[in-house]
Design an enzyme around this catalytic site. Structure first.
Site, PDB file in Angstrom:
ATOM      1  N   CYS A  70     -49.350  11.072  26.949  1.00 18.67           N
ATOM      2  CA  CYS A  70     -47.996  11.283  27.319  1.00 18.67           C
ATOM      3  C   CYS A  70     -46.895  11.675  26.027  1.00 18.67           C
ATOM      4  O   CYS A  70     -47.064  11.345  25.200  1.00 18.67           O
ATOM      5  CB  CYS A  70     -46.929   9.391  27.282  1.00 18.67           C
ATOM      6  SG  CYS A  70     -45.872   9.224  27.740  1.00 18.67           S
ATOM      7  N   CYS A 180     -43.856  17.126  30.630  1.00 16.22           N
ATOM      8  CA  CYS A 180     -44.461  15.933  29.718  1.00 16.22           C
ATOM      9  C   CYS A 180     -45.612  16.386  31.200  1.00 16.22           C
ATOM     10  O   CYS A 180     -45.554  16.617  32.356  1.00 16.22           O
ATOM     11  CB  CYS A 180     -43.722  15.080  31.032  1.00 16.22           C
ATOM     12  SG  CYS A 180     -43.462  13.946  31.527  1.00 16.22           S
TER      13      CYS A 180
HETATM   14  N1  DGL Z   1     -45.703  11.509  31.179  1.00 15.98           N
HETATM   15  C1  DGL Z   1     -45.098  11.032  29.975  1.00 15.98           C
HETATM   16  C2  DGL Z   1     -44.390  12.021  29.031  1.00 15.98           C
HETATM   17  O1  DGL Z   1     -45.311  12.616  29.480  1.00 15.98           O
HETATM   18  C3  DGL Z   1     -43.661  10.489  30.847  1.00 15.98           C
HETATM   19  C4  DGL Z   1     -42.967   9.695  30.099  1.00 15.98           C
HETATM   20  C5  DGL Z   1     -42.135   8.788  31.006  1.00 15.98           C
HETATM   21  O2  DGL Z   1     -42.703   7.671  31.674  1.00 15.98           O
HETATM   22  O3  DGL Z   1     -40.709   8.999  31.067  1.00 15.98           O
HETATM   23  O4  DGL Z   1     -43.671  12.552  28.795  1.00 15.98           O
END
Ligand code: DGL
Length: 260
Positions: A70, A180
Site C-alpha cells: 500500500c 496506488c
Molecule cells: N492500495 C492503497 C495504496 O496503494 C490504497 C490506499 C487506500 O485505501 O486509499 O495506496
C-alpha cells in the site's frame, strides 16, 4: 513461516499475484484492512494506528517478513513500523525512478491517493530523481472505492478518469505511474482513454524483487507448496462467496498484467 502482504483493501492482491509467480514455494498471509479502507482519505494518525495494529497481528500469526503493499500506508508509516517491529518490512513506492529511467526527457504523470500525493515521502523521492522537473502528480480520491466495489470498467469509472485527466496535455507525457496498488485493476479503462504512446508503470515487480532479495539474504526462503490465508481486519476469511470474490480479483489482475 509466512510472508505477510498487507493493504487497506484488495489493491495489494496485485503484489500477492506477482509474489505467487516469483516465490511459488512460500506460505502467504494476505491482510486487507476492510473495516478501514480507504486509507487515502484518512489522517496520518489514523493510518499509523491501523497499520500498526495490522502489523502486530501479522507478526503474531508467524510472519517472517511483511510487505506493506500500500503506497499510502508506506508513505505515512514505514519509518515507525521499521523502528517498532523486529522483522523485515518491505514498503511500496510509486515507480517514479523507473519512469525517469525509461522515459528520458518526456513527462510522467503519477496517479495516487490524496494522502500519498500530499505526503513528504513522495515529494522527497521526486526531488531525488526528477532533476528536470518532468513529473506531475494527480490525486484520485474515488478509484479505491470503485475498486473495492468491484467496479472497474464502467462508464462511470471512465468518465471519472477522463474528467480528472482533462487538465493535462497528454501528448507531452510518455508514462503514467500507478502510485496506488488498487489502480492496477483499471489498466483496461486507462488504456481506453490514454493515447497509445503512454506506458503504464507499476511498482509490483520491483517490490517483489526486493522481498525475494531480502529473504535470500536472510536465508529465509522456503520449499513448501504455495498456500494463501486471507484475513479481513484480523478475521480469517472462510466464506466461499468471499473467497470466490478474491479469486475474481486475482483473475482480473492476471488479465491486467498484459496491459502496458
Ligand atoms: N492500495 C492503497 C495504496 O496503494 C490504497 C490506499 C487506500 O485505501 O486509499 O495506496
Amino acid at each position: 513461516m509466512k510472508i505477510a502482504i498487507f493493504d487497506s483493501g484488495l489493491g495489494g492482491l496485485s503484489v500477492l499475484n506477482e509474489a505467487l509467480k516469483k516465490l511459488p514455494n512460500e506460505q502467504f498471509l494476505y491482510y486487507a484492512d476492510k473495516d478501514n479502507v480507504p486509507y487515502g482519505l484518512k489522517s496520518n494518525e489514523e493510518i499509523l494506528k491501523f497499520t500498526t495494529k495490522a502489523v502486530k497481528f501479522m507478526q503474531e500469526q508467524g510472519a517472517k517478513a511483511i510487505v506493506i503493499a500500500c503506497n499510502t500506508a508506506t508513505s505515512v508509516a514505514i519509518k515507525e513500523l521499521r523502528s517498532n517491529f523486529n522483522l523485515p518490512i518491505i514498503g511500496m513506492e510509486p515507480a517514479v525512478k523507473k519512469a525517469v529511467d525509461t522515459c528520458k526527457k518526456a513527462r510522467t504523470l503519477v496517479i495516487a491517493t490524496p494522502v500519498t500525493v500530499k505526503g513528504n515521502k513522495l515529494k522527497e523521492l521526486i526531488a531525488r530523481v526528477d532533476s528536470d522537473h518532468l513529473i506531475d502528480l494527480v490525486a484520485l480520491a474515488k478509484l479505491v472505492e470503485f475498486a473495492e466495489n468491484e467496479e472497474f470498467n464502467s462508464p462511470r469509472v471512465k468518465e471519472y478518469l477522463q474528467s480528472e485527466l482533462l487538465e493535462f496535455d497528454l501528448s507531452l507525457y510518455s508514462s503514467l505511474v500507478l502510485g496506488c496498488t488498487h489502480f492496477n485493476y483499471f489498466k483496461d479503462s486507462l488504456r481506453e482513454i490514454l493515447p497509445s504512446h503512454i506506458r503504464l508503470l507499476d511498482g509490483n515487480e520491483g517490490t517483489v524483487n526486493k522481498l525475494k532479495f531480502e529473504l535470500e539474504r536472510l536465508n529465509l526462503l522456503e520449499r513448501s507448496p504455495a498456500n494463501v490465508e486471507y484475513f479481513y481486519s484480523g478475521r480469517a476469511v472462510k466464506e466461499s462467496a468471499e473467497l470466490d470474490k478474491i479469486n475474481r480479483y486475482l483473475d482480473r489482475l492476471d488479465k491486467m498484467l498484459f496491459i502496458e
